[in-house]
Enzyme design. Sequence first.
Site, PDB file in Angstrom:
ATOM      1  N   ILE A   1      41.852  49.461 -12.976  1.00  0.00           N
ATOM      2  CA  ILE A   1      42.089  49.237 -14.411  1.00  0.00           C
ATOM      3  C   ILE A   1      41.358  50.271 -15.251  1.00  0.00           C
ATOM      4  CG2 ILE A   1      41.780  47.614 -16.317  1.00  0.00           C
ATOM      5  CD1 ILE A   1      42.099  45.357 -14.252  1.00  0.00           C
TER       6      ILE A   1
ATOM      7  N   LYS B   1      41.284  31.136 -16.555  1.00  0.00           N
ATOM      8  CA  LYS B   1      42.139  31.493 -17.689  1.00  0.00           C
ATOM      9  C   LYS B   1      42.467  30.260 -18.534  1.00  0.00           C
ATOM     10  CE  LYS B   1      44.091  35.425 -15.210  1.00  0.00           C
ATOM     11  NZ  LYS B   1      45.243  36.011 -14.497  1.00  0.00           N
TER      12      LYS B   1
ATOM     13  N   ASP C   1      41.274  31.379 -10.318  1.00  0.00           N
ATOM     14  CA  ASP C   1      41.633  32.389 -11.327  1.00  0.00           C
ATOM     15  C   ASP C   1      42.425  31.739 -12.455  1.00  0.00           C
ATOM     16  OD1 ASP C   1      41.973  35.218 -12.244  1.00  0.00           O
ATOM     17  OD2 ASP C   1      44.087  34.757 -11.871  1.00  0.00           O
TER      18      ASP C   1
END
Length: 801
Positions: free
Chosen positions: A456, A663, A659
């Site tokens: 990223i 979120k 994960d």
Amino acid sequence: MPKSNEVHAIAGSMVVEPDGAEKLIAIRRGIAAESVVFVISPLCDSELELASLLDLACHRDERLWAVMEARTVAWNSLVESRLPIAKRAIVQDEIKRGFGNVEDILRTVWLVGDISHGEGQFLDSIAGQWAALILLSAFEQADLRAVSMDYVTLGELQGSDELPDGTVLVGGACMGNGMPLPDRSSEYAAATAAARFNASLLTFWNSEHFVTTADMADVPSAHIIEHISYAEATELSFFGARVIHPQYMVNAITQHIPIRLRCFADHLHPGTLVDHHSDGPDDKPVKGFSVIHNVALVNVEGAGMIGVPGIAQRLFSSMREAGISVILISQASSEYSICFAVPAEQAAYACATARSTFAPEIANHRVHQVEVEMGCAILAAVGDKMPGTPGISGIFFGALGKAHVNVRAIAQGSSERNISAVIKDQDSRRALRALHAGFFLSNQALSVGVFGPGNIGGTLLDQIAVEAKRLNDEFGVDIRIRAIANSTKMLLDEQGLQLSDWRVQFAQKAVPLDLKVLVNHIGASYFPHAVLIDCTASGSLPVHYAEWIERGIHIITPNKKAGTAAYEQYRRLMNAARAYGKHFLYETTVGAGLPIIGTLKDLIQTGDRIRKIEGIVSGTLAYLFATYDGTVPFSTLLKEAKEKGYTEPDPRDDLSGMDVARKTVILAREIGFQVEVSDISVVSLVPEQLQHASLPDFMKHAWMLDEPIKQLYEQASSHQKVLRYVGTVERDGSCHVELGAYESDHAFARAQGTDNVVAFITDRYDTQPLVIRGPGAGPQVTAGGVFADLLRLSSYLGARL
């Protein structure tokens, strides 16, 4: 028509450098004038100079003869390294004869114990002749016409028509008005020659420094000034900038001869043009800054001074009579006090002189005190366009205030070409950097550090490399990547890295990571804005976010750890951002580049009420369940996804649902719920017996997932439904994460590949939810989302994007 000519002043030490002759020839080839005069100052402070031998002889120092032998060897070595064999004999014979004459002079000085002006001048002249012989040979080899002469011979020429064509090398003792110059410099002699021959250009060569907007040792982001006026050059040189001494410009100023200030170390650069014009390619009102260090401020104050004529005259007359140099004067309009700056070494004498001058007034308490403040510096801003430009003083003092620099005294001439402030010397570098940023950096200049130059972060840097120039040109957004760091190393750059080859630079120049040094570097006070971008999955960096925000640094991150930390830590971070007026941007923590966080914020801030949020927010699980159709075992798809890079290195990080849970917590907290990750009901897809297995063992036994998933799939299919792994935030703040079955016409059923899909059910979007759908994984879209946050920050800070 007079012969076209240029005059150049250059130090002898420059032309005897290993590539000095080659540079001089290259300079000459680039000049179209019929005649070019190089006025070469005597060699000083080098192993080739001869004048220092006189001091040894005068003091009958026994080291004289050894030093003289070393000089002889040095000159012969210079000849051997510069000239071909066929040309050496003539020059070496001349050097041998010359050293014989030098020895005779030294013996005379040894006996007499005194040095005459003529003796020093002779030694300078003879060394200059040797240097000229070497240069003449070099010019001859380059097929360039050249002659040499001394200053006296040059002075006998009456005009440019008497100048020889080609190149004139002038060496020996520098002369000014027929007398040797005490500092042995060539600048005054060159300026005199330029005036005599009405030169089209006068060039002063510096060994290694250009004229810059500030001293680059103090302000690394300073840049070369392309053009300044005579007045600006005079002001800057008085305040310690590396500009030629004003005395040397007088003749050129009188005849309006343009001057170039160039650097021999970078001889191809045109340097700075100095002429009588106040306009030029740089239309900024302030041309540069300079500092005088080691200054003391003397303050005289008392009520008895108010309205009394002659106070200032008495004070400064006494300073003149005492031989004290007054650098700056400032007086309050009430006349209650007068302060003035003097060199630090004259401070005690200046204070004593002032007390003596006003002894009667002090005795009668009409003057209350005469005090001196040591450790000061004078900081000056100079520019011809400062007069009449509104806001100059505001920017000047605003920048100093922002940098927490206290101003002790202020002075500005009636021409308004100069603003000077007395500050503490220890603050001078910080003040100079703040001022330079205030006047020369765009208010949209961002000092940026990037953590995690991997998938990223590396993609982000590549995207910025492509767009940075356009953003600067079109919108004034000046993105400076001043730091890149991974978990062990960092690469810092004062002005901003060239991103075209940042990977090569990082591999070759990175040093061990020092987090404190990096943060201090990014948070430099002389940049308008500082930003740290955390593209890692580290849990150690987010604990510092609040601290960095309190230091004035904005934070941008796709790292979910800060948004899902213990609620008290999360609240401290959010409160810090509000209290310090800094931004914490985390759009990419949910949905990569999709506008999920931003949309949720807009709904809340415009008064909508959130009833429910549900979403496919894992690109990995989205891909697996959009692809799975029962024909291929789930474990096979998992292995393929891992090979394609769709999963985390350990796929259990995806399959566990954590994960998605993180979120979901981020979305719940955005609404205002005090939710912890541990509060969420999570249905993990990892069989209990594989949760603690090694990664190879897990991948080997991944077939254990196949049957349970197949059964759920068949059950859903029998009711024309599809399986999707979804996180949900209910109206009451409860959250759950599970694999659910959805009708074929549901928005979740239409998700393909790594699509994330988030549905907002609100008071406004009740009968039909607001749905956001798009790629929710991959370095390109995630880095693009981080980049968008960076531009969003620029917009918040005033950029017109």
